[in-house]
Design a protein around this motif. Sequence first.
Motif, PDB file in Angstrom:
ATOM      1  N   CYS A  11     -15.435   3.454 -56.126  1.00 57.72           N
ATOM      2  CA  CYS A  11     -15.491   4.725 -56.854  1.00 57.72           C
ATOM      3  C   CYS A  11     -16.543   4.685 -57.959  1.00 57.72           C
ATOM      4  O   CYS A  11     -16.520   3.797 -58.805  1.00 57.72           O
ATOM      5  N   PRO A  12     -17.467   5.631 -57.959  1.00 62.62           N
ATOM      6  CA  PRO A  12     -18.481   5.648 -58.995  1.00 62.62           C
ATOM      7  C   PRO A  12     -17.912   5.978 -60.364  1.00 62.62           C
ATOM      8  O   PRO A  12     -18.499   5.644 -61.384  1.00 62.62           O
ATOM      9  N   LEU A  69     -12.057   5.604 -61.412  1.00 66.19           N
ATOM     10  CA  LEU A  69     -10.874   6.327 -61.829  1.00 66.19           C
ATOM     11  C   LEU A  69      -9.616   5.901 -61.085  1.00 66.19           C
ATOM     12  O   LEU A  69      -8.548   6.416 -61.348  1.00 66.19           O
ATOM     13  N   TYR A 112      -4.528   7.627 -60.064  1.00 63.97           N
ATOM     14  CA  TYR A 112      -5.728   8.304 -59.601  1.00 63.97           C
ATOM     15  C   TYR A 112      -5.976   9.437 -60.586  1.00 63.97           C
ATOM     16  O   TYR A 112      -5.156  10.342 -60.721  1.00 63.97           O
ATOM     17  N   CYS A 170     -12.450  13.004 -60.921  1.00 64.18           N
ATOM     18  CA  CYS A 170     -12.856  12.819 -59.530  1.00 64.18           C
ATOM     19  C   CYS A 170     -13.852  13.895 -59.115  1.00 64.18           C
ATOM     20  O   CYS A 170     -13.720  15.046 -59.494  1.00 64.18           O
ATOM     21  N   MET A 171     -14.863  13.507 -58.378  1.00 62.49           N
ATOM     22  CA  MET A 171     -15.806  14.513 -57.888  1.00 62.49           C
ATOM     23  C   MET A 171     -15.714  14.677 -56.373  1.00 62.49           C
ATOM     24  O   MET A 171     -16.578  15.255 -55.750  1.00 62.49           O
ATOM     25  N   PHE A 172     -14.685  14.130 -55.781  1.00 64.65           N
ATOM     26  CA  PHE A 172     -14.400  14.339 -54.365  1.00 64.65           C
ATOM     27  C   PHE A 172     -15.590  13.979 -53.478  1.00 64.65           C
ATOM     28  O   PHE A 172     -15.944  14.705 -52.567  1.00 64.65           O
ATOM     29  N   CYS A 173     -16.196  12.849 -53.805  1.00 65.39           N
ATOM     30  CA  CYS A 173     -17.352  12.429 -53.039  1.00 65.39           C
ATOM     31  C   CYS A 173     -16.923  11.741 -51.752  1.00 65.39           C
ATOM     32  O   CYS A 173     -17.698  11.666 -50.806  1.00 65.39           O
ATOM     33  N   GLY A 174     -15.712  11.207 -51.714  1.00 68.98           N
ATOM     34  CA  GLY A 174     -15.233  10.604 -50.483  1.00 68.98           C
ATOM     35  C   GLY A 174     -15.569   9.135 -50.329  1.00 68.98           C
ATOM     36  O   GLY A 174     -15.264   8.546 -49.296  1.00 68.98           O
ATOM     37  N   CYS A 188     -14.255   6.580 -51.867  1.00 68.98           N
ATOM     38  CA  CYS A 188     -13.037   5.759 -51.852  1.00 68.98           C
ATOM     39  C   CYS A 188     -12.395   5.814 -50.470  1.00 68.98           C
ATOM     40  O   CYS A 188     -11.941   4.807 -49.940  1.00 68.98           O
TER      41      CYS A 188
HETATM   42  S1  SF4 Z   1     -13.591  10.919 -54.290  1.00 72.97           S
HETATM   43 FE1  SF4 Z   1     -15.254   9.796 -55.260  1.00 72.97          FE
HETATM   44  S2  SF4 Z   1     -14.970  10.125 -57.459  1.00 72.97           S
HETATM   45 FE2  SF4 Z   1     -13.031  10.674 -56.450  1.00 72.97          FE
HETATM   46  S3  SF4 Z   1     -11.832   8.813 -56.513  1.00 72.97           S
HETATM   47 FE3  SF4 Z   1     -12.892   8.826 -54.553  1.00 72.97          FE
HETATM   48  S4  SF4 Z   1     -14.757   7.656 -54.924  1.00 72.97           S
HETATM   49 FE4  SF4 Z   1     -13.916   8.204 -56.916  1.00 72.97          FE
END
Ligand code: SF4
Lengths: 368, 151
Positions: free
Chosen positions: B72-73, B76, B97, B102-106, B108
């Motif tokens: 996770c960047p 979090l 969590y 969270c930026m919902f980058c996917g 994780c």
């Molecule tokens: S979706 Fe991205 S920012 Fe959110 S928890 Fe997963 S890795 Fe981190």
Amino acid sequence: MTNHLETSEMVLNMGPQHPSTHGVLRLILKLDGERVKSIECVIGYLHRGVEKIGENRTYAQFAPYVDRMDYVAAVSNGLGYCLAVEKLIGIEAPPRAQFVRVIFAELNRIASHLLWLGTSALDLGAMTALFYTMREREDVLKIFENYCGARLTTHAFRIGGLQYELHDTFEAELLAFCASFPARLDEYERLLTQNPIWVDRLKGIGILTAADCKAYAVSGPVLRAAGLPWDLRKAQPYSSYDQFDFDIPTGQNADSYDRYLVRIEEMRQSLRIIRQALDRIPSGPILAKVPKVLKPAPGEIYSSIEAPKGELGYYIVSDGSLQPWRLRVRPPSFLNLAALEKMAVGALVADVVAIIGTLDFVLGEVDR
Amino acid sequence: MVETLRKIFLADLLTGLWVTFKTQRTSNIVTEQYPLERPRVGERFRGAPRLNNNPENGETLCIGCDLCAKACPENLIVVGTERNKETRRLDLTYFTYDLSRCMFCGLCEDACPVDALELTQDFEMASYTRDGLIWDRQMLEEGPRPTPYTR
Ligand code: SF4
Ligand code: SF4
């Protein structure tokens, strides 16, 4: 006795909440009546330190952040970043991934130009166009959503290729879009191209000659409207762009109206590229062999692509660690915005709105 | 002549009205009636996170490997584990969590080796407090419970 009224210069603040500055741009205009005598841009209201964030993230982790610079063309940002890192570590995405990337980048170009068309027409009083362009943009965003799960900040590509295989309904969705879109484009043109108000507000406004464009390092449709057929997709083809047949539309008058025409034509050309790419999309893997832990050798690279707004470049310096030592973005919006003063001094206040509109910048990218 | 006839028969007005009526067909309506009707989001939509349980025995699928937290960047995700003396495996003790960052980058979700963490199609995650956005393990397993909308 003189009849002259006592007139003096007036300083007017336009923005940062002015709707036609497309975000949070503040312009300090010095006015003599309605004429602009000088113009000063105040930027930085949306500054998030994206470049600094890049120095504190691994290469893969930084990819989602670039989507948030030019948020109406997130796919192009991601493509530029992935290509830059791929160049740095010396790998290339497989052909299938390159074709899919091209399709999505061109779809994003269309979406970006549609948003531009709708909003700048709205600024100039042509409200209808906005509803039509938003409708078509929705189709594009729906394809993005079905492909990668997000509409705006897509994070669609990964370093080395793609994360997701095309979804099952992709071809049908794209074909439906390709079939309906040309008629829609004609519809916009019927609304605007010959519309006397639209023509009057744009023709001869905000002229930026080819020489000025070069002096200010302006790129993208603004440059092409000045008559220079410079497009990185042709000049230094990346991601298989050399395999497609398309034209670079140019203008002659270098004014706002030509910029409008160039962008409309660019959407047609994008559609052409999408059709060709869809026909010839090869099968095969979508992700190249990428090491699990990206640790590029020390060195520096610059890699740039033709984003919807112009040349988007990434300059990355690696010191051999997991994170970039320096990551610099060359945003097209920022450099195009710098030419605003050249174009707007001497114009009327209302024309400043037209010039801002047809420059097409996104403040998220200007401020970063 | 043609011009005059066009004026008499209100040709331009009719053309304009035709455009209006052309878009009145129900198939042309694009407005979504949210929240009366929930929009159907894409299958791969990246929304509210969920920690999956094994459907057979209801135990969590998570093996506590901490890969999602490392990927996770935004840093979090916090995974708490304890070494189980008998099975010599890691047992999950807690999992938080922080949705507010969270930026919902996917990333994780991609990193999880056992598909335990998943971003689902739920998108109604609003909360009145910042604390309400920090989800614990129970919340992650049950998913969000948005207030049903009534007229
Ligand atoms: S979706 Fe991205 S920012 Fe959110 S928890 Fe997963 S890795 Fe981190
Ligand atoms: S990556 Fe998956 S299995 Fe590992 S700790 Fe995260 S949720 Fe659990």
